[in-house]
Design an enzyme around this catalytic site. Structure first.
Site, PDB file in Angstrom:
ATOM      1  N   CYS A   1       0.700  -1.216   0.089  1.00 42.58           N
ATOM      2  CA  CYS A   1       0.123  -0.106  -0.122  1.00 42.58           C
ATOM      3  C   CYS A   1       0.835   1.334  -0.062  1.00 42.58           C
ATOM      4  CB  CYS A   1      -1.100   0.059   1.178  1.00 42.58           C
ATOM      5  SG  CYS A   1      -1.945  -1.533   1.496  1.00 42.58           S
TER       6      CYS A   1
ATOM      7  N   CYS B   1      -7.513  -1.837  -4.885  1.00 43.93           N
ATOM      8  CA  CYS B   1      -6.061  -1.662  -4.922  1.00 43.93           C
ATOM      9  C   CYS B   1      -5.354  -2.959  -4.750  1.00 43.93           C
ATOM     10  CB  CYS B   1      -5.845  -0.684  -3.509  1.00 43.93           C
ATOM     11  SG  CYS B   1      -6.353   0.900  -3.858  1.00 43.93           S
TER      12      CYS B   1
ATOM     13  N   CYS C   1     -36.334   0.896  15.727  1.00 41.53           N
ATOM     14  CA  CYS C   1     -35.545   0.954  16.845  1.00 41.53           C
ATOM     15  C   CYS C   1     -34.603   2.309  16.874  1.00 41.53           C
ATOM     16  CB  CYS C   1     -34.474  -0.154  16.732  1.00 41.53           C
ATOM     17  SG  CYS C   1     -35.552  -1.905  17.223  1.00 41.53           S
TER      18      CYS C   1
ATOM     19  N   ARG D   1     -22.202  -5.276  11.463  1.00 41.70           N
ATOM     20  CA  ARG D   1     -23.531  -4.691  12.350  1.00 41.70           C
ATOM     21  C   ARG D   1     -24.840  -4.676  11.877  1.00 41.70           C
ATOM     22  NH1 ARG D   1     -25.536  -4.555  17.324  1.00 41.70           N
ATOM     23  NH2 ARG D   1     -24.148  -3.025  18.545  1.00 41.70           N
TER      24      ARG D   1
ATOM     25  N   CYS E   1     -28.262  -6.694  12.982  1.00 45.43           N
ATOM     26  CA  CYS E   1     -29.358  -5.989  13.231  1.00 45.43           C
ATOM     27  C   CYS E   1     -30.611  -6.398  12.368  1.00 45.43           C
ATOM     28  CB  CYS E   1     -29.329  -4.311  13.242  1.00 45.43           C
ATOM     29  SG  CYS E   1     -28.673  -3.471  14.445  1.00 45.43           S
TER      30      CYS E   1
END
Lengths: 158, 284
Positions: B99, B137, B203, B241, B245
């Site tokens: 990188c 990349c 929620c 996440r 959910c």
């Protein structure tokens, strides 16, 4: 206690020979969302209803509701109103309706419909995150709904 | 470690007694005594009539969890940035590049990057998440294998890149070519899913601040990602996440990296425009 359980078992056996529970699709709601007829045709067991309300894998009602009579169970949420004295506010038929499909009583509510099996977007196979296989079961059975209704009917302030 | 956390709590208790309040609503987050985090901000214009104020999920966590994020020595998410720095400098793939060969010093080249992702990629003609860019990349720039979407190596690199923008306000673009994707993400945000028939808004918009069981509901903001979760002791990505959910509504989830989650990530990120980049944050 033992005796009453036995009587209940006997009457369940006798009842089921005559008529099965009402299927989710056949439940009749009044204009205001109440359900007059018992879903199972059998009386509810309030003690079992209390257990269903605090058990994560079944009703899990206390995730959203505070209930003083169930205070031994930890972590009551407050997304919905406290259910203390709820039987003073609602009849048995109305409570059955709220449980079966709360949206018929409260338009757009976040409270799940516990006796409904269709009309969902991307229904899953329980909490696996995978697609449901075949027909869905309702979140609670007809008898479990009656048990919870029986427990809620004991929640009187007056 | 234990000792350190205790010292930190003691130090914070002295400088900011409000931290001891149960709701911890007026606490302020200053990382390492120098990076001032914007954890509450006026809601962006596109939320007018919906929310007045946007609030970081940090405010909903316990004091013990909050304080871990105030010092990099106590933040378990920081360890992953060291691993990612090794990856940053490691030659990998058929082209003999790292990188760093193209981007140089991560602290300079990646400053501000996290705050504007997801963003429109002109040459690919679609909205790109940081993950998609990193994988391009790797494959095109380095001749290396792509990393697993939302996997551990990816999460660590996202943490390293996020750290370079900590404190800067989130500022994703939602107009121009990104608008159609943003609109789709918004639609997904308000779509009720699963047998519990709940949307993100059920929620995180209608009930933020309330408790669902023991969980203190936040606005479901993404400014803290990747998040170190104490529950499973590792970094969680945004899509990881989201997946949890959606699963919790008894729904079939979308996959990490799916077009749906890319659109949703753009939309949710835009709801946090104005909150500081916190990644890697600490949550329970």
């Amino acid at each position: 206690m033992k005796l009453s359980t036995l009587t209940l078992v006997v009457s369940v056996a006798a009842g089921s020979a005559m008529a099965g529970p009402i299927a989710p699709a056949d439940v009749v709601f009044t204009e205001y969302g109440a359900v007059e007829a018992s879903l199972s045709g059998q009386p509810g067991d309030a003690a079992n209803g209390a257990k269903i309300m605090t058990t994560k894998s079944t009703g899990n009602c206390i995730a959203c509701h505070e209930v003083s009579a169930l205070s031994e169970a930890p972590f009551h949420g407050n997304v919905g109103p406290s259910l203390d004295g709820v039987a003073d506010r609602w009849s048995e038929a109305e409570l059955r309706g709220i449980l079966s499909n709360a949206k018929k009583t409260y338009e757009g509510t976040v409270m799940p419909a516990y006796y409904k099996v269709d009309g969902f977007t991307r229904p899953g196979n329980a909490y696996t995150g995978k697609a449901a296989e075949g027909a869905l079961d309702p979140l609670l059975s007809a008898q479990q709904i009656e048990d919870v209704v029986a427990f809620l009917s004991t929640l009187k302030d007056e | 470690m234990k000792f350190k956390a205790m010292t930190a709590i003691a130090a914070l208790a002295v400088s900011a007694p409000a931290l001891l309040l149960a709701d911890a609503d007026d606490d302020t987050l200053i990382v390492n005594g120098e990076i001032e985090m914007i954890t509450k901000a006026p809601a962006p214009e596109h939320l007018s009539g919906v929310l007045d104020e946007i609030v970081s999920g940090w405010h909903m966590r316990s004091d013990e969890t909050q304080v871990m994020q105030a010092d990099d020595f106590d933040n378990p998410g920081m360890i992953y940035t060291e691993q990612a720095l090794d990856d940053w400098n490691a030659v990998n793939g058929t082209k003999g590049k790292s990188c760093a060969s193209c981007h140089g010093d991560v602290e300079e080249s990646m400053k501000g990057v996290r705050a504007v992702y997801p963003k429109w990629n002109d040459s690919k003609e679609k909205v790109y998440t940081m993950e998609m860019q990193i994988n391009d990349c790797l494959t095109d720039g380095m001749g290396a294998d792509a990393w697993k979407k939302s996997g551990a190596q990816m999460a660590a690199m996202e943490a390293l890149i996020s750290v370079q923008s900590r404190g800067m306000p989130m500022n994703v673009a939602i107009d121009g070519p990104a608008e159609a994707t943003w609109e789709w993400g918004k639609e997904l945000y308000y779509t009720r899913t699963g047998q519990l028939d709940l949307s993100c808004a059920s929620c995180h918009e209608e009930n933020y601040g309330n408790h669902i069981r023991s969980d203190h509901l936040s606005q479901g903001q993404t400014n803290g990602f990747p998040v170190y979760r104490l529950k499973n002791a590792k970094l969680t990505t945004v899509h990881g996440r989201f997946k949890g959910c959606v699963r919790d509504t008894r729904a079939e989830t979308y996959s990490p990296g799916s077009d749906e989650f890319v659109a949703l990530e753009l939309y949710v990120a835009s709801r946090g425009n104005g909150l500081s980049v916190e990644g890697p944050s600490v949550r329970n």
